[in-house]
Design an enzyme around this catalytic site. Structure first.
Site, short mmCIF file in Angstrom:
data_model
loop_
_atom_site.label_atom_id
_atom_site.label_comp_id
_atom_site.label_asym_id
_atom_site.label_seq_id
_atom_site.Cartn_x
_atom_site.Cartn_y
_atom_site.Cartn_z
CG PHE A 18 126.15 3.56 26.87
CD1 PHE A 18 125.39 2.58 26.20
CD2 PHE A 18 126.28 3.48 28.26
CE1 PHE A 18 124.78 1.56 26.92
CE2 PHE A 18 125.67 2.46 28.96
CZ PHE A 18 124.90 1.50 28.30
CG ASP A 38 128.17 13.81 21.61
OD1 ASP A 38 127.60 13.03 22.41
OD2 ASP A 38 129.40 13.77 21.38
N GLY A 43 131.32 10.06 21.33
CA GLY A 43 130.01 9.64 20.82
C GLY A 43 130.06 9.12 19.39
CB ALA A 80 130.28 14.04 31.39
CE1 TYR A 146 132.31 10.88 35.30
CE2 TYR A 146 132.09 9.33 37.12
CZ TYR A 146 131.56 9.94 36.00
OH TYR A 146 130.29 9.63 35.59
CG ASN A 175 129.11 0.56 37.89
OD1 ASN A 175 129.01 1.07 39.00
ND2 ASN A 175 130.27 0.41 37.28
CB ILE A 205 141.53 -8.50 32.89
CG1 ILE A 205 142.56 -9.17 31.97
CG2 ILE A 205 142.22 -7.53 33.85
CD1 ILE A 205 143.23 -8.25 31.02
NE ARG A 214 132.65 -0.49 41.47
CZ ARG A 214 133.38 -0.71 42.57
NH1 ARG A 214 132.84 -1.28 43.63
NH2 ARG A 214 134.64 -0.36 42.61
N GLY A 275 141.04 4.73 42.61
CA GLY A 275 139.78 5.45 42.48
C GLY A 275 138.57 4.55 42.68
P1 NAD Z 1 129.57 8.49 26.90
O1 NAD Z 1 131.02 8.81 26.92
O2 NAD Z 1 129.13 7.41 25.98
O3 NAD Z 1 128.71 9.79 26.60
C1 NAD Z 1 129.17 11.09 26.90
C2 NAD Z 1 129.01 11.91 25.63
O4 NAD Z 1 129.40 13.25 25.91
C3 NAD Z 1 129.89 11.39 24.48
O5 NAD Z 1 129.09 11.15 23.35
C4 NAD Z 1 130.88 12.53 24.24
O6 NAD Z 1 131.24 12.63 22.88
C5 NAD Z 1 130.10 13.73 24.75
N1 NAD Z 1 130.96 14.83 25.17
C6 NAD Z 1 132.10 14.77 25.91
N2 NAD Z 1 132.61 15.99 26.05
C7 NAD Z 1 131.78 16.85 25.40
C8 NAD Z 1 131.79 18.26 25.18
N3 NAD Z 1 132.75 19.04 25.67
N4 NAD Z 1 130.78 18.80 24.47
C9 NAD Z 1 129.79 18.02 23.95
N5 NAD Z 1 129.74 16.68 24.11
C10 NAD Z 1 130.72 16.11 24.83
O7 NAD Z 1 129.14 8.16 28.40
P2 NAD Z 1 127.76 7.61 28.97
O8 NAD Z 1 128.07 6.35 29.66
O9 NAD Z 1 126.69 7.66 27.93
O10 NAD Z 1 127.45 8.70 30.08
C11 NAD Z 1 126.51 9.76 29.86
C12 NAD Z 1 126.39 10.58 31.13
O11 NAD Z 1 125.93 9.76 32.19
C13 NAD Z 1 127.70 11.18 31.58
O12 NAD Z 1 127.44 12.47 32.10
C14 NAD Z 1 128.16 10.27 32.70
O13 NAD Z 1 128.96 10.95 33.66
C15 NAD Z 1 126.82 9.86 33.29
N6 NAD Z 1 126.90 8.57 33.96
C16 NAD Z 1 127.10 7.42 33.24
C17 NAD Z 1 127.19 6.21 33.91
C18 NAD Z 1 127.40 4.90 33.17
O14 NAD Z 1 127.57 3.88 33.84
N7 NAD Z 1 127.40 4.88 31.84
C19 NAD Z 1 127.08 6.17 35.29
C20 NAD Z 1 126.91 7.35 35.98
C21 NAD Z 1 126.79 8.56 35.30
#
Ligand code: NAD
Length: 317
Positions: A18, A38, A43, A80, A146, A175, A205, A214, A275
């Site tokens: 995302f 990725d 993804g 992640a 997490y 968020n 919900i 948040r 959590g």
């Molecule tokens: P997301 O799940 O859409 O993106 C994470 C991406 O990492 C996915 O495309 C997934 O396929 C890839 N991935 C997972 N494991 C992997 C691996 N072992 N090797 C390679 N790629 C891998 O989540 P997001 O919301 O886009 O979050 C992106 C980052 O931002 C994350 O690190 C998340 O912890 C951090 N974050 C997001 C938010 C939020 O609200 N979206 C808030 C705080 C932190």
């Protein structure tokens, strides 16, 4: 840093997710050469513009990282696993990807020579706090595997970065929401889940009594902060909050979605999720001072754009 003529290559781990895809596309539009790694566990590469160099692979694959890091000036580390509730069920997997993957990356960066790592950490590391708006110097109080994994990754990044002379910047993102955020089948993020329920005509919900607050931040604002963290000159080793700076109760979020849709929505209160915390909102003083960060998209406007994108996607199916 990135604005020099020769230093325009970046690598984004988790760049088909995302936030990663939005960042990749924005950097391409600004003329950067963007590589993405990725594993597609969550993804979707179809979100990426054709100019992005997409590579499917695991962030723990160090030889793969070495080749992708050639000539790269800055790495955005976003790969992640990202669900608080899923992490309670599968802490080992969260540790392997979020902590192990970070250590693999920084070791590969040492060997391949990128100058800076920008790490997408999370406001979740703060856990339950007293302050209405939490500052970066608050003592972390992680409430889930997490959150622990993100905090451990922060320590690895800053500690190893200092030992090996790699510049590091940590953004604690609150968020985030917006177009392109996936509805995971289990544990979906709150905004896409509510929009789906509202468009489907069902009840909304709400976990717990809905008074929990948040800090919802629109994806474009997060992307601006990530790019600023790569370009800013005096941010080495800093931890910086990225949010909207506005606490929003979940019940208020339901009202905002209803207002945008012109519908009265009925919340259905179910058990609170484990959590979770009663409130979590960012103090943005440091982000403003060090990154010139100023969130631009209001919650109502962001929800409007997200609903429009959802409807457009569904119409195209
Ligand atoms: P997301 O799940 O859409 O993106 C994470 C991406 O990492 C996915 O495309 C997934 O396929 C890839 N991935 C997972 N494991 C992997 C691996 N072992 N090797 C390679 N790629 C891998 O989540 P997001 O919301 O886009 O979050 C992106 C980052 O931002 C994350 O690190 C998340 O912890 C951090 N974050 C997001 C938010 C939020 O609200 N979206 C808030 C705080 C932190």
């Amino acid at each position: 840093m990135l604005a020099t003529v020769t230093a325009r290559k970046v690598l984004i781990t988790g760049g088909a997710g995302f936030l990663g895809a939005a960042l990749a596309n924005a950097l391409c539009e600004r003329g950067y050469i963007v590589r993405v790694l990725d594993d597609l566990s969550a993804g979707d590469p179809s979100q990426l513009s054709v100019a992005v160099h997409f590579n499917r692979g695991d962030v723990n694959d160090v030889p793969r990282l070495w080749s992708l890091l050639q000539g790269v000036e800055c790495v955005f580390h976003l790969a992640a696993r990202v669900s608080v509730s899923e992490s309670i069920l599968y802490p080992r997997e969260y540790n392997a990807t979020n902590v192990g993957g970070t250590v693999s990356l920084i070791q590969a960066v040492r060997d391949a020579g990128a100058r800076r790592i920008v790490f997408a950490s999370s406001g979740a590391v703060y856990g339950e706090q007293r302050a209405e708006r939490v500052r970066e110097d608050a003592t972390p109080n992680p409430g889930s595997p997490y959150a622990v994994s993100k905090l451990a990754a922060e320590y690895y990044i800053n500690t190893i970065g200092a030992l090996w002379g790699i510049e590091t910047v940590i953004l604690r993102i609150f968020n985030a929401y917006g177009p392109g955020q996936k509805m995971r089948p289990s544990h979906p993020p709150v905004i896409p889940a509510m929009i789906r329920q509202a468009l489907g005509g069902g009840s909304i919900i709400v976990h717990g009594d809905g008074t929990q607050q948040r800090d919802f931040v629109y994806v474009d604002d997060v992307v601006e902060a990530l790019i600023a963290a790569a370009e800013a000159p005096t941010v080495n080793r800093l931890i910086i909050n990225v949010g909207s700076g506005i606490p929003t109760a979940i019940n208020t979020l339901v009202d905002v979605i209803g207002r945008v849709l012109g519908k009265k929505l009925t919340p259905l209160h179910v058990a609170a999720e484990s959590g979770g915390v009663s409130r979590l909102c960012a103090d943005l003083s440091r982000a403003q001072e060090r990154l010139g960060y100023c969130p631009r998209v209001s919650l109502e406007e962001g929800i409007r754009r997200t609903i429009e994108a959802t409807l457009k996607r569904e119409a195209a199916r």
